[in-house]
Scaffold this motif. Sequence first.
Motif: not given
Length: 180
Positions: A60-68, A73-75, A133-136
């Motif tokens: 099961v893959h979970l993702l935080h909506a705050e990432l959206f 902001a990055k387009g 954009a999903v890497l930092d």
Amino acid sequence: MNARVLAVARDAAHRFSKQTVADLAVLTGLGVAGDAHHGATVQHRSRVAADPSQPNLRQVHLLHAELFDDLRAKGFDVGPGELGENVTTVGIDLLGLPRNTVLAIGSEVALEVTGLRNPCAQIERFRPGLLAAVLDRAPDGALIRKAGIMTIVRAGGSIRPGDPIAVTLPPPPHLPLQPV
């Protein structure tokens, strides 16, 4: 803000994005019923090619909506299920959880955190530039993966939007998340 489920999604085929649905049936030791990654052994195509007998640590893959918001902001305008997650959460720092944390969702489901999702080239094909954009980078130069976490199902049941999420940390020492 209380941690809760914002949306749930699944897809029976190995496509990048998943379709949002009203609820998910998750099965102990297997994952999301009707999802391509359902199974006791690895289902991710590249991992199957390497060794199909590996345990499935990506049920099961979970993702935080705050990432959206960060991506917007990055387009990049993305929403629940579009980045391939089964469960979109709000109000919980998924990336800050240690390995083996148990997430109780609703009144039935228990998911154990196994590690980080390692975003791959599929994300770049979905939207050019999205992989970066999903890497930092951390101040020490370490790679930060922001594309969610992977879990296994310890107790099955239903997951619906609005379900509360309770966090139970494992005993110390807490192990940081690594890609799985």
